[in-house]
Design a protein around this motif. Sequence first.
Motif, PDB file in Angstrom:
ATOM      1  N   ILE A  21       0.772  -1.244   0.110  1.00 32.98           N
ATOM      2  CA  ILE A  21       0.079  -0.037   0.239  1.00 32.98           C
ATOM      3  C   ILE A  21       0.987   1.224   0.011  1.00 32.98           C
ATOM      4  O   ILE A  21       0.407   2.172  -0.716  1.00 32.98           O
ATOM      5  N   PRO A  22       1.992   1.311   0.595  1.00 32.66           N
ATOM      6  CA  PRO A  22       2.569   2.603   0.666  1.00 32.66           C
ATOM      7  C   PRO A  22       3.070   2.977  -0.818  1.00 32.66           C
ATOM      8  O   PRO A  22       3.273   4.075  -1.219  1.00 32.66           O
ATOM      9  N   SER A  23       3.346   1.826  -1.597  1.00 38.51           N
ATOM     10  CA  SER A  23       3.578   2.263  -2.935  1.00 38.51           C
ATOM     11  C   SER A  23       2.646   3.069  -3.825  1.00 38.51           C
ATOM     12  O   SER A  23       2.755   3.541  -4.958  1.00 38.51           O
ATOM     13  N   THR A  24       1.351   3.025  -3.463  1.00 42.84           N
ATOM     14  CA  THR A  24       0.259   3.847  -3.888  1.00 42.84           C
ATOM     15  C   THR A  24       0.237   5.236  -3.602  1.00 42.84           C
ATOM     16  O   THR A  24      -0.511   6.015  -4.106  1.00 42.84           O
ATOM     17  N   LEU A  25       0.771   5.534  -2.435  1.00 42.35           N
ATOM     18  CA  LEU A  25       0.770   6.874  -1.920  1.00 42.35           C
ATOM     19  C   LEU A  25       1.321   8.142  -2.959  1.00 42.35           C
ATOM     20  O   LEU A  25       1.168   9.185  -3.079  1.00 42.35           O
ATOM     21  N   GLY A  26       2.590   7.551  -3.538  1.00 42.27           N
ATOM     22  CA  GLY A  26       3.241   8.531  -4.813  1.00 42.27           C
ATOM     23  C   GLY A  26       2.071   8.951  -5.752  1.00 42.27           C
ATOM     24  O   GLY A  26       2.112  10.124  -5.833  1.00 42.27           O
ATOM     25  N   PHE A  27       1.350   8.096  -6.267  1.00 43.99           N
ATOM     26  CA  PHE A  27       0.333   8.608  -7.250  1.00 43.99           C
ATOM     27  C   PHE A  27      -0.926   9.177  -6.682  1.00 43.99           C
ATOM     28  O   PHE A  27      -1.317  10.306  -6.941  1.00 43.99           O
ATOM     29  N   ALA A  28      -1.076   8.793  -5.604  1.00 42.39           N
ATOM     30  CA  ALA A  28      -2.023   9.130  -4.626  1.00 42.39           C
ATOM     31  C   ALA A  28      -2.227  10.819  -4.093  1.00 42.39           C
ATOM     32  O   ALA A  28      -2.990  11.550  -4.414  1.00 42.39           O
ATOM     33  N   LEU A  29      -0.856  11.123  -4.118  1.00 44.05           N
ATOM     34  CA  LEU A  29      -0.472  12.516  -3.669  1.00 44.05           C
ATOM     35  C   LEU A  29       0.393  13.376  -4.503  1.00 44.05           C
ATOM     36  O   LEU A  29       0.210  14.483  -4.327  1.00 44.05           O
ATOM     37  N   ALA A  30       0.623  12.928  -5.645  1.00 42.88           N
ATOM     38  CA  ALA A  30       1.458  13.525  -6.738  1.00 42.88           C
ATOM     39  C   ALA A  30       0.728  14.852  -7.080  1.00 42.88           C
ATOM     40  O   ALA A  30       1.471  15.755  -7.115  1.00 42.88           O
ATOM     41  N   ASP A  31      -0.337  15.007  -7.771  1.00 43.60           N
ATOM     42  CA  ASP A  31      -1.258  16.168  -8.188  1.00 43.60           C
ATOM     43  C   ASP A  31      -1.391  17.069  -7.022  1.00 43.60           C
ATOM     44  O   ASP A  31      -1.262  18.338  -7.023  1.00 43.60           O
ATOM     45  N   THR A  32      -1.657  16.572  -5.760  1.00 45.47           N
ATOM     46  CA  THR A  32      -1.876  17.490  -4.634  1.00 45.47           C
ATOM     47  C   THR A  32      -0.615  18.275  -4.182  1.00 45.47           C
ATOM     48  O   THR A  32      -0.335  19.251  -3.840  1.00 45.47           O
ATOM     49  N   LEU A  33       0.572  17.555  -4.200  1.00 45.78           N
ATOM     50  CA  LEU A  33       1.865  17.981  -3.964  1.00 45.78           C
ATOM     51  C   LEU A  33       2.558  19.088  -4.905  1.00 45.78           C
ATOM     52  O   LEU A  33       2.950  20.189  -4.745  1.00 45.78           O
ATOM     53  N   PHE A  34       2.273  18.407  -6.146  1.00 47.62           N
ATOM     54  CA  PHE A  34       2.913  19.457  -7.373  1.00 47.62           C
ATOM     55  C   PHE A  34       1.929  20.239  -8.299  1.00 47.62           C
ATOM     56  O   PHE A  34       2.453  20.818  -8.975  1.00 47.62           O
TER      57      PHE A  34
END
Length: 224
Positions: A178-191
Amino acid sequence: MGALVRTLPWLLAGSVLLVALSVPLVGSWLRTKRYVFEPEEVARVAKKYAGLDHDAAFGKVVAELRRTHPGHVLPDSEMQWVFVNAGGWMGAMYLLHASLTEYVLLFGTAVDTSGHSGRYWANISDTIISGTFRQWKEGTTKSEVFYPGDTIVHGAGEATSVQWTAGTWMVEYGRGFIPSTLGFALADTLFSTQDFLTVFWTLRVYARALALEITTELRDAGLL
């Protein structure tokens, strides 16, 4: 600066080697560990309430999962709807359960939205409560529409185009790293949106779910 330039290739090579060694170990762990939920179980519970008003259906789903899996569903006081911006689309999630290897959440959108599904080291299944969901699979030239009661499976490593109509709400189960999904889930919010409060809320509710799992495991082992 020269020392950093000379060291950088070795750091990159070490990182690649570490990932290469970790992948089979994590894969073996995922195949042999015991899971709290089964995807068929979550889909069956959600399907019972498909077609109802989504708020009423969600209340019944949460109550049933909390009854059948005590200690594994967050208390109401620690749950909240959190925006998700990813792959060009915007939705909201309501996390019920999460660990390093699985999660259960409510998901949906109050507006029409579409984009890229993401490609995960996890299997994800969604059972629709209301609205419609369109999926265009990679390598095909046609899309498919799903309706309340349908369950859509997104396999690990797959990528699709996704589209939700306004008022589409579903119950989602994920199993994998599951931690591997956080990059995609947060990318638009971060950048893109740079909504760092949403990032904080997302990480906080995930941390709360992990803490609940640790507490429950210790209690079941008689250590609390």
